[in-house]
Design a protein around this motif. Structure first.
Motif, PDB file in Angstrom:
ATOM      1  N   GLY A  67      32.473  42.247  45.182  1.00 34.70           N
ATOM      2  CA  GLY A  67      32.131  41.648  46.467  1.00 34.70           C
ATOM      3  C   GLY A  67      33.260  41.704  47.475  1.00 34.70           C
ATOM      4  N   LEU A  68      34.491  41.473  47.008  1.00 32.05           N
ATOM      5  CA  LEU A  68      35.633  41.524  47.917  1.00 32.05           C
ATOM      6  C   LEU A  68      35.786  42.919  48.508  1.00 32.05           C
ATOM      7  CD1 LEU A  68      38.169  40.185  49.124  1.00 32.05           C
ATOM      8  CD2 LEU A  68      39.415  40.976  47.108  1.00 32.05           C
ATOM      9  N   PHE A 112      32.909  50.476  48.167  1.00 31.60           N
ATOM     10  CA  PHE A 112      32.014  50.301  47.026  1.00 31.60           C
ATOM     11  C   PHE A 112      32.838  50.443  45.747  1.00 31.60           C
ATOM     12  CE2 PHE A 112      29.207  51.493  50.457  1.00 31.60           C
ATOM     13  CZ  PHE A 112      28.115  50.653  50.276  1.00 31.60           C
ATOM     14  N   ASN A 113      33.245  49.306  45.218  1.00 29.72           N
ATOM     15  CA  ASN A 113      34.074  49.312  44.015  1.00 29.72           C
ATOM     16  C   ASN A 113      33.180  49.403  42.783  1.00 29.72           C
ATOM     17  OD1 ASN A 113      36.103  49.044  42.125  1.00 29.72           O
ATOM     18  ND2 ASN A 113      36.247  46.822  42.337  1.00 29.72           N
ATOM     19  N   ILE A 114      32.842  50.626  42.399  1.00 31.20           N
ATOM     20  CA  ILE A 114      32.020  50.836  41.213  1.00 31.20           C
ATOM     21  C   ILE A 114      32.897  50.822  39.959  1.00 31.20           C
ATOM     22  CG2 ILE A 114      30.186  52.299  40.251  1.00 31.20           C
ATOM     23  CD1 ILE A 114      29.587  51.266  43.006  1.00 31.20           C
ATOM     24  N   GLY A 115      34.192  50.616  40.145  1.00 28.42           N
ATOM     25  CA  GLY A 115      35.135  50.731  39.034  1.00 28.42           C
ATOM     26  C   GLY A 115      35.517  49.435  38.371  1.00 28.42           C
ATOM     27  N   ALA A 116      34.755  48.356  38.591  1.00 25.49           N
ATOM     28  CA  ALA A 116      35.105  47.085  37.956  1.00 25.49           C
ATOM     29  C   ALA A 116      35.121  47.211  36.438  1.00 25.49           C
ATOM     30  CB  ALA A 116      34.130  45.996  38.391  1.00 25.49           C
ATOM     31  N   GLY A 170      44.594  45.606  35.765  1.00 23.39           N
ATOM     32  CA  GLY A 170      43.411  45.831  36.589  1.00 23.39           C
ATOM     33  C   GLY A 170      43.768  46.130  38.027  1.00 23.39           C
ATOM     34  N   ALA A 171      44.806  45.449  38.539  1.00 27.66           N
ATOM     35  CA  ALA A 171      45.237  45.673  39.920  1.00 27.66           C
ATOM     36  C   ALA A 171      45.749  47.095  40.115  1.00 27.66           C
ATOM     37  CB  ALA A 171      46.316  44.659  40.295  1.00 27.66           C
ATOM     38  N   ILE A 225      43.536  43.861  44.878  1.00 33.33           N
ATOM     39  CA  ILE A 225      43.055  42.509  44.578  1.00 33.33           C
ATOM     40  C   ILE A 225      41.732  42.565  43.828  1.00 33.33           C
ATOM     41  CG2 ILE A 225      42.354  40.306  45.582  1.00 33.33           C
ATOM     42  CD1 ILE A 225      44.217  40.949  47.954  1.00 33.33           C
ATOM     43  N   ALA A 226      40.851  43.484  44.239  1.00 31.14           N
ATOM     44  CA  ALA A 226      39.573  43.639  43.540  1.00 31.14           C
ATOM     45  C   ALA A 226      39.805  44.031  42.086  1.00 31.14           C
ATOM     46  CB  ALA A 226      38.712  44.686  44.243  1.00 31.14           C
TER      47      ALA A 226
END
Length: 278
Positions: free
Chosen positions: A92-93, A100-104, A142-143, A265-266
């Motif tokens: 969301g951030l 589009f952060n598809i990499g979570a 993750g960052a 941050i995401a």
């Protein structure tokens, strides 16, 4: 005192209602017995309506009972929700910055890898030190993974969707490989399973339940993201770049730098999700 935007509340409520409606339609269509009753709907409409209602109501009733029907169910729901909240915040951030952060998934995997390594490699540490170290290392992992995608997007023009999907596969492959090495693989095992994380590096739980510290960290992360977006200069730049990057650049904002920091941050938020799976 800040005013509450009613539109956001209505949008959230509408999203839930729409999700339940779509879920109900999928259940009806995917059940051959229920769907067959629609073949003579105009002759006996109540057959189809009754069967559909029984199918959907029983499913959602079971969902409610399983999720919040008892104290153990509620605590299990919090345990399952905690990493999803963190990963969702990361997605969301990034979306607020037009990304589009598809990499979570990949960011969470890297966070889990590093957090687990800290958990089973260091022994004899106090819980406060050991757990904090594992969480911090996982968040940093993750960052960094998210920052790679952000840097490529900002300075090479690589599309973040493609980059993050590729990084997901790299993270998954790296995890599969690490679980075959002596560093990660549990001694005496030939299957890909990691060593046992010391209890001092695991999220403390409320005795007899599945409610653990990770859920409260997820809630704290949600508050932190809200504060970041609404009460900090970086949050303003994130929202501005997401709304109109050209106008933001004209106003003197660094769009590339904002893009990188947003993805960092995401990724950190997704890394926090991964820690809870370690």
């Amino acid at each position: 005192m800040a005013k509450i935007d009613v539109r956001y509340i209505l949008t959230t409520i509408a999203s839930f209602i729409l999700a339940f409606i779509v879920g109900g339609i999928v259940m009806i269509v995917s059940d051959a017995e229920v769907a067959s009753k629609f073949s003579y709907f105009f002759g006996r409409p109540m057959d189809a309506i009754s069967a559909s209602w029984d199918k959907v109501s029983s499913a959602y009733s079971a969902l409610a009972i399983g999720a919040v029907g008892s104290w153990p169910a509620i605590t299990e729901s919090t345990a399952q929700a905690a990493p999803l909240i963190c990963a969702g915040l990361g997605v969301g951030l990034a979306f607020r910055a037009g990304l589009f952060n598809i990499g979570a998934q990949g960011q969470a995997i890297v966070g889990a890898i590093l957090g687990a390594y800290v958990g089973f490699s260091f022994h004899g540490l106090p819980m406060v030190v050991h757990l904090t170290l594992g969480v911090v290392v996982g968040i940093v992992g993750g960052a960094v993974w998210g920052g790679i995608a952000g840097w490529l997007k900002a300075y090479t023009g690589a599309h973040e969707v493609i980059v993050t999907i590729m990084l997901n596969y790299i993270a998954s492959g790296m995890l599969a490989w690490l679980l075959t090495t002596t560093v990660f693989q549990r001694p005496g095992r030939t299957d890909p399973i990691s060593q046992v994380v010391d209890w001092s590096a695991t999220m403390p739980r409320l005795e007899g339940t599945r409610l653990h510290l990770g859920f409260f960290l997820a809630l704290l992360a949600a508050v932190a993201v809200w504060w970041l977006l609404d009460h900090t200069p970086l949050g303003f730049r994130i929202r501005a770049v997401g709304a109109n990057p050209d106008a933001s650049a004209t106003a003197g904002m660094s769009v590339p730098r904002t893009t990188v920091w947003t993805m960092v941050i995401a990724g950190a938020l997704a890394g926090l999700a991964g820690i809870q799976y370690a």
